[in-house]
Scaffold this active site. Structure first.
Site, PDB file in Angstrom:
ATOM      1  N   GLY A 359      77.318   0.741  23.298  1.00  0.00           N
ATOM      2  CA  GLY A 359      76.852   2.077  23.908  1.00  0.00           C
ATOM      3  C   GLY A 359      76.137   2.033  25.180  1.00  0.00           C
ATOM      4  O   GLY A 359      76.577   2.780  26.225  1.00  0.00           O
ATOM      5  N   GLU A 382      75.040  16.934  26.944  1.00  0.00           N
ATOM      6  CA  GLU A 382      75.068  18.087  26.065  1.00  0.00           C
ATOM      7  C   GLU A 382      74.536  17.892  24.601  1.00  0.00           C
ATOM      8  O   GLU A 382      74.818  17.105  23.831  1.00  0.00           O
ATOM      9  CB  GLU A 382      76.338  18.576  25.810  1.00  0.00           C
TER      10      GLU A 382
END
Ligand SMILES: Nc1nc2c(ncn2[C@@H]2O[C@H](COP(=O)(O)OP(=O)(O)OP(=O)(O)O)[C@@H](O)[C@H]2O)c(=O)[nH]1
Length: 526
Positions: A359, A382
């Site tokens: 990640g 977002e």
């Protein structure tokens, strides 16, 4: 008085223990004939003795209703058919006892539930409960590299959520022992969907209740071409060797270097125009359903989407193959007047590849891909999940730590414009996030044993947290001029000063906890 005499006295002439009607007692229990008899014409209440074999059902009946001594029950034979007992002590104590064999399978389709349980409302309800399955439990996901993976439970991973398919309760009605298999080949993502179950609810037995259409619900989200035959799916594994990742190789990443468990990963970026990627992405995005809350499939025809993919490059048959590990989508928004502000929209590392540092690597690769472009203002995210916020805090703190404006001395002087500029220019980090990173790194640089230093830190953070309250106070003053006290009361739920301080304190504590986690990860990564 003999046992038989006593029975006579109790139950009246003509009654024979355990042989109420011939229908029930002739011949061994065959799972069907004994059970399909309408045997309660008078509609008498019945007590059903049901349970595991040798659990003592017949003993209870004999001891309680036939004065058998408990010792005598030792000699009771196993019941092999339903034995009905008519209790008719007086005109108002009249009922039946049905002693069931322990081996009855109540879910056998031959079993006539309606005849046996008709009128037993709660039983039906309980039985219906057994047809409800937790959809997260039922679903097995796999990324299959070789045929053996299909059988191997260790390659199975579970969804984090399934409410987008199976509703808020994340449950499926209508099956017992339901297993849903949604398997993908590890590279090409060829897809198999199948379900198995022990029993399906019979609408005739349950007032027309029908089982949920599991295949329909999932397949509606899968692009065409998925398979429902497992052998066909396994056969497609032959083609995995021809699979190559899409787009441009941006970075490589290895773990356990130099050891037997060394693994290699590659990170790519591409657009939807890449040959074959459009249909690949259609399959890839189906993972979002199980891991991203409120996930929606994006409009890939908009050419401002960028895709970032992680693959594991693993040895196989003397060569190597690629397996998908995760991906991210980024949308290139305009930023007034002439800049671009990329926004990370979806970000997913699949469960088998979590906790490997992928990640952080993916996020860094996204940053790096925009760093040299002076047209890029900064990068936003977002609707970040808590997990993503943690990852971003870690990556951004690690990167900002190297900037001169975030040196220990500067951190103690407070948040300033230099930090904002440097984080934006060198790392494309936006102002809000730069402030958060400042708080994390200043917390790291603060000596918590030093009362004044720690207090100065807390006040600095709380001043920021207090800004909305200050705004509320100035709004209140404006409203005070425009509204009478009655109107003001009904418009605003004003908090007292004490409540505000308490809230600030709680907010601060929550933040401090989050920051501690990030610092632990930073320390572990050093
Ligand atoms: N120790 C003990 N033994 C019991 C008790 N109740 C029943 N048993 C013994 O358990 C054995 C089985 O009892 P049954 O009454 O035949 O059991 P069942 O549930 O009717 O068995 P199936 O007809 O095979 O389903 C007998 O040997 C009983 O003596 C109890 O409360 N305690």
């Amino acid at each position: 008085m003999s046992y038989e005499q006593e029975e006579e006295d109790h139950y009246g002439p003509g009654y024979e223990v355990g042989s109420y009607t011939k229908d029930y007692n002739d011949g061994p229990y065959d799972g069907e004939s004994d059970l399909n008899v309408n045997s309660n014409p008078e509609g008498k209440p019945r007590i059903l003795l049901m349970g595991l074999r040798r659990s003592g059902k017949s003993s209870i009946q004999k001891v309680v209703f036939h004065k058998m001594s408990p010792n005598e029950t030792l000699f009771l034979e196993s019941t092999n058919k339903i034995v009905k007992d008519e209790i008719s002590n007086s005109s108002f104590v009249q009922f039946q006892i049905w002693d069931f064999p322990g081996q009855v399978d109540f879910f056998d389709s031959n079993f006539d539930c309606e005849m046996i349980f008709g009128g037993c409302g709660s039983y039906k309800k309980n039985l219906l409960q057994t047809f409800i399955t937790d959809s997260n439990e039922a679903l097995d996901l796999k990324l299959v590299r070789e045929p053996f993976d299909v059988e191997n439970d260790e390659t199975t991973f579970k969804p984090e959520m399934s409410h987008q398919i199976f509703g808020e309760n994340e449950s499926i009605f209508g099956y017992q022992n339901l297993k849903i298999s949604l398997y993908y080949t590890a590279g090409k993502l060829n897809t198999y969907l199948g379900i198995t179950y022990k029993a399906e609810v019979d609408p005739k037995q349950f007032d027309g209740a029908i089982a949920d259409d599991v295949m329909g619900a999932i397949s509606a989200k899968l692009p065409p071409g998925y398979m429902t035959n497992l052998d066909d799916f396994v056969a497609t594994l032959n083609k995995e060797q021809t699979f190559k990742p899409f787009g441009e190789l941006l970075s490589t990443y290895s773990i356990n270097k130099g050891s037997a468990t060394e693994r290699h990963f590659q990170l790519y970026s591409c657009t939807i125009e890449e040959i074959g990627f459009r249909s690949y992405h259609e399959r890839l995005q189906t993972f979002l359903l199980w891991y991203v809350d409120a996930a929606s499939f994006i409009d890939v025809d908009d050419d401002r989407w960028r895709f970032y993919l992680i693959f594991e490059k693993y040895p196989c048959d003397g060569g190597h193959r690629y397996a998908i590990c995760g991906y991210a989508t980024v949308y290139l928004y305009f930023a007034y007047p002439n800049k671009t502000r990329p926004r990370i929209s979806q970000f997913l590392v699949l469960p088998p590849f979590q906790r490997l540092g992928l990640g952080a690597e993916l996020l860094n690769v996204i940053y790096r891909s925009f760093l040299k472009d002076s047209n890029i203002l900064d990068i936003t995210v977002e609707d970040p999940s808590e997990e993503f916020t943690r990852l971003r805090d870690f990556v951004d703190s690690q990167n900002c730590k190297k900037l001169p404006s975030f040196s220990k001395e500067k951190l103690h002087q407070g948040f300033n414009a230099e930090m904002v500029d440097e984080a934006q220019r060198d790392l494309k980090i936006n102002k809000k996030q730069a402030r958060r990173v400042y708080e994390i790194l200043r917390f790291q640089a603060t000596n918590l044993a030093d009362f004044e230093e720690y207090r100065a830190y807390r006040l600095d953070v709380k001043r920021r947290l207090n800004i909305p309250y200050q705004k509320e106070a100035s709004d209140y003053k404006k409203l005070q001029k425009a509204l009478n006290p009655e109107e003001l009361r009904s418009t605003l739920s004003t908090s007292t000063k004490e409540q505000r301080i308490e809230n600030l304190d709680k907010q601060y504590q929550m933040l401090e906890n989050e920051y501690r986690h990030t610092l632990e990860r930073l320390a572990a990564a050093q």
